[in-house]
Design an enzyme around this catalytic site. Structure first.
Site, short mmCIF file in Angstrom:
data_model
loop_
_atom_site.label_atom_id
_atom_site.label_comp_id
_atom_site.label_asym_id
_atom_site.label_seq_id
_atom_site.Cartn_x
_atom_site.Cartn_y
_atom_site.Cartn_z
N TRP A 99 53.71 -45.08 -31.23
CA TRP A 99 52.60 -44.13 -31.02
C TRP A 99 53.14 -42.76 -30.64
O TRP A 99 52.61 -41.74 -31.08
CB TRP A 99 51.63 -44.67 -29.97
CG TRP A 99 51.02 -45.98 -30.39
CD1 TRP A 99 51.18 -47.19 -29.78
CD2 TRP A 99 50.18 -46.22 -31.54
NE1 TRP A 99 50.49 -48.15 -30.47
CE2 TRP A 99 49.87 -47.60 -31.55
CE3 TRP A 99 49.67 -45.41 -32.55
CZ2 TRP A 99 49.07 -48.18 -32.53
CZ3 TRP A 99 48.87 -45.99 -33.54
CH2 TRP A 99 48.58 -47.36 -33.52
N ASP A 166 49.11 -39.97 -23.43
CA ASP A 166 48.38 -41.00 -24.15
C ASP A 166 48.37 -42.23 -23.24
O ASP A 166 49.40 -42.86 -23.05
CB ASP A 166 49.10 -41.29 -25.48
CG ASP A 166 48.47 -42.44 -26.26
OD1 ASP A 166 47.49 -43.04 -25.77
OD2 ASP A 166 48.97 -42.73 -27.36
N LYS A 190 41.67 -50.86 -25.98
CA LYS A 190 42.69 -51.63 -25.29
C LYS A 190 42.19 -52.04 -23.89
O LYS A 190 42.28 -53.18 -23.52
CB LYS A 190 44.00 -50.84 -25.15
CG LYS A 190 44.48 -50.18 -26.44
CD LYS A 190 45.07 -51.16 -27.42
CE LYS A 190 45.28 -50.62 -28.84
NZ LYS A 190 45.92 -49.33 -28.98
C1 LIG Z 1 46.41 -48.37 -30.13
C2 LIG Z 1 47.08 -47.15 -29.65
C3 LIG Z 1 46.91 -45.92 -30.29
C4 LIG Z 1 46.08 -45.76 -31.54
O1 LIG Z 1 44.74 -45.89 -31.21
P1 LIG Z 1 43.59 -45.68 -32.29
O2 LIG Z 1 42.38 -45.71 -31.43
O3 LIG Z 1 43.67 -46.87 -33.22
O4 LIG Z 1 43.81 -44.41 -32.98
C5 LIG Z 1 47.55 -44.82 -29.76
N1 LIG Z 1 48.32 -44.91 -28.66
C6 LIG Z 1 48.51 -46.09 -28.02
C7 LIG Z 1 49.37 -46.13 -26.80
C8 LIG Z 1 47.89 -47.24 -28.49
O5 LIG Z 1 48.08 -48.40 -27.86
#
Ligand SMILES: *Cc1c(COP(=O)(O)O)cnc(C)c1O
Length: 355
Positions: A99, A166, A190
């Site tokens: 990511w 993030d 998540k």
């Molecule tokens: C799953 C995830 C993403 C991507 O998320 P989307 O909502 O599918 O765009 C980005 N960063 C992390 C840390 C993730 O676990």
């Protein structure tokens, strides 16, 4: 048989959150209409957004001057919105996984990117340490939890520039010193809600500092100014987020989530370390409390598929590792129960006894 949900994302939510959302989908606040059928501007829906925002401010103890918005597009859209809104000349990124790498790729479209450190050469099995961040960057971007590789930065780093994080897979799992960040974003699926909504926490006066023109929808200020109602927000996922935030508060807030996360992770990691069949995949000090990755020890490699089948037969769901790591991944988000991780550990012990 009882199922134990270890999916990495979309992932487990508290049962009462799902049930309360289901009720509102059938009949929203006794209106005779579904939550899915009403205007986002209906007088009944505005309080949903307002309460969700207020709960985030309360639970995360946001300092004055921060805004909370709800957008669509997932965390992936933020990989581009962040540099669009914050990168004037140069930004620093810590490369700790898939990511982070995707975030770096987008940032390069907007300016110079300094990769302060990377563990890519070691298949992201640790969080790089001992690096320094240039002082002349607009921000340092980090990924606090690396969902795929199972490493985590579980404390707020000390750097001399504002951070952007993030936090898709560990938001609301621990208290955070928000004052160190200009922006925190998290896709919901998540640890917060169902897929479809992203929560973004912004230091309001850090916005509007870049000289480029920003398309209206991609400009954070648009959404801050309109209280997430510039266009139609994903109403059902926002509602589910609200129910989950209420649940977190009822459970004792982020300190309680942190304590539970530590307790769950300790149960699983200590079994990984004890059990002769398995080993962890990342540096001990960087082990994620959210995504616990493990593989068969080399001498038991041929037992991978049989263990997967045994665990599945015992009700474990979603423990297959990501293809870039292999083996297993037990995701233990806020809603994961102690009973769930104990059931997994029981499988590991029983399987060891059989082999
Ligand atoms: C799953 C995830 C993403 C991507 O998320 P989307 O909502 O599918 O765009 C980005 N960063 C992390 C840390 C993730 O676990």
């Amino acid at each position: 048989m009882k199922k134990y949900n270890f999916n990495a994302g979309p992932s487990i939510l508290p049962r009462e959150v799902i049930e309360n959302t289901a009720k509102q989908i059938l009949d929203f606040n006794g209106s005779g209409l579904s939550l899915a059928e009403i205007s986002h501007r209906a007088k009944d829906f505005q309080p949903v957004v307002d309460e969700a925002e207020a709960l985030i401010k309360e639970l995360m103890e946001l300092p004055q001057g921060y805004s909370v918005i709800f957008l669509g597009g997932g965390a992936s859209l933020e990989f581009c919105m962040v540099p669009y809104n914050f990168l004037e000349t140069k930004a620093a990124y810590l490369n700790t996984g898939t990511w982070a790498k995707k975030a770096i790729k987008e940032a390069k479209l907007f300016g110079e990117v300094v990769e302060v450190a990377s563990s890519a050469d070691a298949n992201y099995t640790f969080i790089p340490k001992g690096w320094t961040c240039p002082k002349d960057v607009d921000y340092l971007h980090i990924t606090t939890n690396n969902t795929i590789y199972g490493t985590e930065i579980r404390k707020d780093l000390d750097v001399e520039v504002p951070m952007i994080a993030d936090m898709s897979s560990d938001i609301f799992s621990r208290p955070v010193d928000v004052s160190k960040y200009n922006c925190i974003y998290a896709g919901a699926q998540k640890n917060m809600s169902m897929a479809g909504v992203t929560v973004i926490i912004l230091k309001t006066d850090a916005l509007g500092k870049v000289s480029r023109q920003i398309p209206t929808m991609l400009d954070y200020r648009t959404h801050v100014d309109k209280g997430s109602m510039f266009n139609t927000p994903p109403v059902v996922p926002v509602y589910t987020a609200l129910e989950n935030l209420r649940w977190i508060k009822k459970m004792g807030g982020l300190k309680a989530m942190d304590a539970l996360a530590k307790e769950r992770a300790e149960i699983v990691y200590s079994e990984i370390d004890r059990n002769k069949l398995f080993r962890g995949t990342v540096a001990h000090e960087d082990r994620s409390l959210m995504n616990i990755c493990f593989v068969m020890n080399p001498e038991y490699a041929e037992l991978e598929k049989p263990f997967f089948e045994y665990a599945t037969s015992m009700g474990m769901v979603g423990i297959k590792g990501h293809r870039s790591v292999g083996g297993f991944r037990a995701s233990c988000y806020n809603a994961q129960t102690i009973e769930g991780v104990q059931a997994l550990v029981k499988c590991m012990k029983e399987f060891e006894a059989k082999n």
